[in-house]
Design a protein around this motif. Structure first.
Motif, PDB file in Angstrom:
ATOM      1  N   ASP A  37       0.846  -1.202   0.000  1.00 17.41           N
ATOM      2  CA  ASP A  37       0.000   0.000   0.000  1.00 17.41           C
ATOM      3  C   ASP A  37       0.877   1.245   0.000  1.00 17.41           C
ATOM      4  N   TYR A  50     -11.912   8.561   6.898  1.00 13.17           N
ATOM      5  CA  TYR A  50     -12.876   8.716   7.993  1.00 13.17           C
ATOM      6  C   TYR A  50     -12.540   7.876   9.230  1.00 13.17           C
ATOM      7  N   ASP A  57     -23.046  -0.440   9.154  1.00 11.66           N
ATOM      8  CA  ASP A  57     -23.574  -1.575   8.383  1.00 11.66           C
ATOM      9  C   ASP A  57     -22.577  -2.721   8.206  1.00 11.66           C
ATOM     10  N   ASP A 290     -13.850  -2.054  -3.830  1.00 10.96           N
ATOM     11  CA  ASP A 290     -14.315  -0.903  -4.619  1.00 10.96           C
ATOM     12  C   ASP A 290     -13.747  -0.850  -6.042  1.00 10.96           C
TER      13      ASP A 290
HETATM   14  C1  LIG Z   1     -16.583   8.880   4.322  1.00 13.49           C
HETATM   15  C2  LIG Z   1     -16.884   7.475   3.894  1.00 13.49           C
HETATM   16  C3  LIG Z   1     -17.808   6.731   4.597  1.00 13.49           C
HETATM   17  C4  LIG Z   1     -18.094   5.405   4.233  1.00 13.49           C
HETATM   18  N1  LIG Z   1     -19.003   4.700   4.959  1.00 13.49           N
HETATM   19  C5  LIG Z   1     -19.218   3.396   4.656  1.00 13.49           C
HETATM   20  C6  LIG Z   1     -20.140   2.613   5.412  1.00 13.49           C
HETATM   21  O1  LIG Z   1     -20.777   3.111   6.348  1.00 13.49           O
HETATM   22  N2  LIG Z   1     -20.318   1.301   5.080  1.00 13.49           N
HETATM   23  C7  LIG Z   1     -19.637   0.724   4.027  1.00 13.49           C
HETATM   24  O2  LIG Z   1     -19.821  -0.476   3.780  1.00 13.49           O
HETATM   25  N3  LIG Z   1     -18.766   1.454   3.273  1.00 13.49           N
HETATM   26  C8  LIG Z   1     -18.555   2.755   3.571  1.00 13.49           C
HETATM   27  N4  LIG Z   1     -17.688   3.484   2.805  1.00 13.49           N
HETATM   28  C9  LIG Z   1     -17.032   2.828   1.647  1.00 13.49           C
HETATM   29  C10 LIG Z   1     -15.870   1.971   2.112  1.00 13.49           C
HETATM   30  O3  LIG Z   1     -14.941   2.742   2.858  1.00 13.49           O
HETATM   31  C11 LIG Z   1     -15.204   1.368   0.891  1.00 13.49           C
HETATM   32  O4  LIG Z   1     -16.142   0.525   0.243  1.00 13.49           O
HETATM   33  C12 LIG Z   1     -13.992   0.536   1.302  1.00 13.49           C
HETATM   34  O5  LIG Z   1     -12.983   1.340   1.884  1.00 13.49           O
HETATM   35  C13 LIG Z   1     -13.420  -0.199   0.108  1.00 13.49           C
HETATM   36  O6  LIG Z   1     -12.356  -0.978   0.572  1.00 13.49           O
HETATM   37  P1  LIG Z   1     -11.194  -1.444  -0.392  1.00 13.49           P
HETATM   38  O7  LIG Z   1     -10.284  -2.235   0.479  1.00 13.49           O
HETATM   39  O8  LIG Z   1     -11.791  -2.057  -1.604  1.00 13.49           O
HETATM   40  O9  LIG Z   1     -10.481  -0.111  -0.914  1.00 13.49           O
HETATM   41  P2  LIG Z   1      -9.840   1.164  -0.166  1.00 13.49           P
HETATM   42  O10 LIG Z   1     -10.348   1.330   1.194  1.00 13.49           O
HETATM   43  O11 LIG Z   1      -9.994   2.279  -1.133  1.00 13.49           O
HETATM   44  O12 LIG Z   1      -8.290   0.778  -0.071  1.00 13.49           O
HETATM   45  C14 LIG Z   1      -7.520   0.604  -1.220  1.00 13.49           C
HETATM   46  C15 LIG Z   1      -6.050   0.809  -0.878  1.00 13.49           C
HETATM   47  O13 LIG Z   1      -5.259   0.435  -2.005  1.00 13.49           O
HETATM   48  C16 LIG Z   1      -4.160   1.299  -2.114  1.00 13.49           C
HETATM   49  N5  LIG Z   1      -3.661   1.240  -3.491  1.00 13.49           N
HETATM   50  C17 LIG Z   1      -4.378   1.340  -4.634  1.00 13.49           C
HETATM   51  N6  LIG Z   1      -3.584   1.181  -5.716  1.00 13.49           N
HETATM   52  C18 LIG Z   1      -2.344   0.966  -5.234  1.00 13.49           C
HETATM   53  C19 LIG Z   1      -1.079   0.738  -5.854  1.00 13.49           C
HETATM   54  N7  LIG Z   1      -0.939   0.673  -7.183  1.00 13.49           N
HETATM   55  N8  LIG Z   1       0.001   0.579  -5.063  1.00 13.49           N
HETATM   56  C20 LIG Z   1      -0.117   0.654  -3.705  1.00 13.49           C
HETATM   57  N9  LIG Z   1      -1.298   0.852  -3.064  1.00 13.49           N
HETATM   58  C21 LIG Z   1      -2.381   1.014  -3.818  1.00 13.49           C
HETATM   59  C22 LIG Z   1      -4.740   2.640  -1.717  1.00 13.49           C
HETATM   60  O14 LIG Z   1      -3.699   3.508  -1.292  1.00 13.49           O
HETATM   61  C23 LIG Z   1      -5.706   2.255  -0.593  1.00 13.49           C
HETATM   62  O15 LIG Z   1      -5.104   2.343   0.668  1.00 13.49           O
HETATM   63  C24 LIG Z   1     -17.415   4.812   3.137  1.00 13.49           C
HETATM   64  C25 LIG Z   1     -16.468   5.567   2.419  1.00 13.49           C
HETATM   65  C26 LIG Z   1     -16.201   6.874   2.784  1.00 13.49           C
HETATM   66  C27 LIG Z   1     -15.179   7.634   2.027  1.00 13.49           C
END
Ligand SMILES: Cc1cc2nc3c(=O)[nH]c(=O)nc-3n(C[C@H](O)[C@H](O)[C@H](O)COP(=O)(O)OP(=O)(O)OC[C@H]3O[C@@H](n4cnc5c(N)ncnc54)[C@H](O)[C@@H]3O)c2cc1C
Ligand code: FES
Lengths: 343, 105
Positions: A37, A50, A57, A290
């Motif tokens: 990361d 956040y 949820d 995501d």
């Molecule tokens: C304010 C806010 C409130 C939310 N509330 C909710 C909620 O109540 N319930 C819910 O279910 N969801 C909620 N969400 C959505 C939830 O946070 C996301 O669905 C979740 O974070 C997705 O997780 P992820 O691991 O797929 O990606 P992310 O959390 O986006 O993490 C991806 C990581 O990959 C890293 N990365 C990407 N590409 C590279 C690369 N090439 N090299 C190195 N690192 C890389 C990034 O730096 C990041 O740290 C909320 C989002 C926000 C912004």
């Protein structure tokens, strides 16, 4: 760890909640993982955007904050001893003759694994860049978005733009080594911690630091070396601040980054996957959380967790070809409990 | 209920507003480019817009939380607002806003 070489079963790009939980699902099946990361800590959006805000949820967790969710996931996966590579960008992906993948980071670390899991969320968190003409030409030697070594700024005339904690912390930390520091911010108020603001104002009052209520206007210099930063003030118009270095601190934004060049099919910067294995258009490269898209996709943490569980089953088939996978519950399987370190 | 949005290239688009939705949600729903990375939590400043001078009174003042978050926006002006912090209502019917570059690029 420049040049370090690692071998593992699965390399996960992104240590957000979905990448973290994937470690758990893979671990139950006996698969080891490395995570990369660009952030300096786990949690992805939950930790960066956040940490203090509530999430309601997550099944069976009526309320937890973004940081609490991250901390609990870290505790849950501890027994599987994942290896983290923080502050590194997953940059290049090559297929080896034995069908394994070699992933190289921008720090030169190479990880060889049979399976790649892209859990890159909204993309990698990268610094917001001010829209200034010719900015790129100064990025090699004069404009920096992070401070890695304080000593590199010894004797420099530094302009620090922004009003958050990074801006003020670095203004205070670089003050002892810099020739002169000018903080440039659009208002006479700061989101940064009050104690740092007070410390900065004291230095300004003593004449040891400058503060301009203004906006960045343009950069001046030659051959990539900055000589001054022009700022625009509402009261005084354009002001030229002699400077060798500009440090803009406007927080982070999410950009897909190098994954765009991995040769995968993309749809509006998302990776289309099937809903049985969450595999991309290239076999043994999966996408969860995501970053993926499929009919009915919801960008929720809970969906990403489910995707990780199914992905792990398919990853097992690549990593342990010919081995049969037994379906087991953590409640009753002594094998799983041993892996979890509770037995 | 109408919202008139100017893009960063100067093109003007009239889109349908909805009472109770935020300006950010209305712009995003209309398919216009607005990053709004935190989804409206006042945690990213990537829904930065400029409010047309005529509409400044109707939109009211920034909250303290919004004021702090705008510190992370680029090219801040007196009429800068975070679109996720403005709720659409009858009194804003016809409001004109312009997307800031950091909400798009
Ligand atoms: C304010 C806010 C409130 C939310 N509330 C909710 C909620 O109540 N319930 C819910 O279910 N969801 C909620 N969400 C959505 C939830 O946070 C996301 O669905 C979740 O974070 C997705 O997780 P992820 O691991 O797929 O990606 P992310 O959390 O986006 O993490 C991806 C990581 O990959 C890293 N990365 C990407 N590409 C590279 C690369 N090439 N090299 C190195 N690192 C890389 C990034 O730096 C990041 O740290 C909320 C989002 C926000 C912004
Ligand atoms: S969408 Fe993030 S602050 Fe408005």
């Amino acid at each position: 760890m420049t040049g370090a070489q690692h071998e593992t079963d699965v390399v996960i790009i992104g240590a957000g909640p979905v990448g973290l939980f994937a470690v758990f699902e893979l671990g139950l099946l006996g698969l080891k993982a490395h995570l990369i990361d660009i952030l300096d800590r786990p949690g992805g959006q939950c930790a960066e955007l956040y940490p203090e805000k509530p999430i309601y949820d997550i099944p069976a967790v009526p309320m937890c904050t973004g940081q609490e969710l991250t901390d609990r996931l870290m505790e849950q996966i501890k027994a599987f001893e994942p290896t983290f590579h923080f502050q590194e960008m997953a940059e290049r992906l090559e297929k080896l003759p034995d069908d394994r993948w070699k992933l190289t980071t921008d720090q030169g670390v190479a990880i060889t694994a049979r399976v790649v899991v892209i859990a890159a969320g909204g993309g990698s968190f990268v610094p917001k860049k001010p829209h200034l003409e010719g900015l790129e030409q100064f990025e090699a030697g004069s404009v920096f978005y992070a401070v890695r070594k304080i000593d590199a700024f010894r004797g420099k005339r530094i302009v620090i733009a922004g009003g958050g904690d990074s801006a003020l912390d670095w203004a205070l930390n670089l003050h002892p080594v810099a020739e002169r520091i000018t903080v440039v911010h659009h208002r006479d108020g700061f989101r940064a911690a009050p104690a740092s603001v007070e410390a900065m104002r004291m230095l300004v009052d003593k004449g040891a630091m400058d503060f301009k209520i203004a906006q960045l206007d343009s950069l001046h210099g030659a051959d990539g070396a900055l000589s001054s930063v022009r700022v625009k003030s509402k009261t005084d118009g354009l002001i030229d601040i002699p400077a060798d270095t500009l440090l803009p601190f406007f927080g982070l934004t999410m950009k897909l980054g190098p994954i765009a060049d991995f040769g995968l099919n993309l749809h509006e910067n998302l990776i289309p996957v099937d809903t049985e294995k969450f595999e991309s258009s290239v076999s043994s490269i999966f996408a969860i959380g995501d970053i993926n898209t499929y009919p009915g996709k919801l960008k929720l943490i809970l969906s990403g967790f489910h995707e990780g569980a199914l992905m792990a089953q398919a990853a097992f088939a690549y990593c342990r070809p010919g081995e049969r996978l037994r379906f087991q519950y953590t409640t009753s399987s002594s094998d799983l409990q041993k892996k979890l370190g509770v037995r | 209920m109408k919202v008139i949005v100017t893009g960063i290239d100067g093109t003007v688009k009239e889109i349908e507003g909805k009472a109770g939705w935020t300006l950010m949600e209305i712009i995003r729903d209309a398919g216009m480019p607005i990053k709004a990375e935190c989804g409206g939590a006042c945690a990213c400043a990537t829904c930065h817009v400029y409010i047309d001078d005529e509409w400044l009174d109707a939109t009211g003042a920034r909250s303290e939380e919004e004021e702090d978050m705008i510190d992370l926006a680029l090219e801040v002006e007196d009429n800068s607002r975070l679109a996720c912090q403005i709720e659409m209502s009858e009194s804003l019917d016809g409001i004109r806003v312009k997307l800031a570059r950091d909400a798009v690029l």
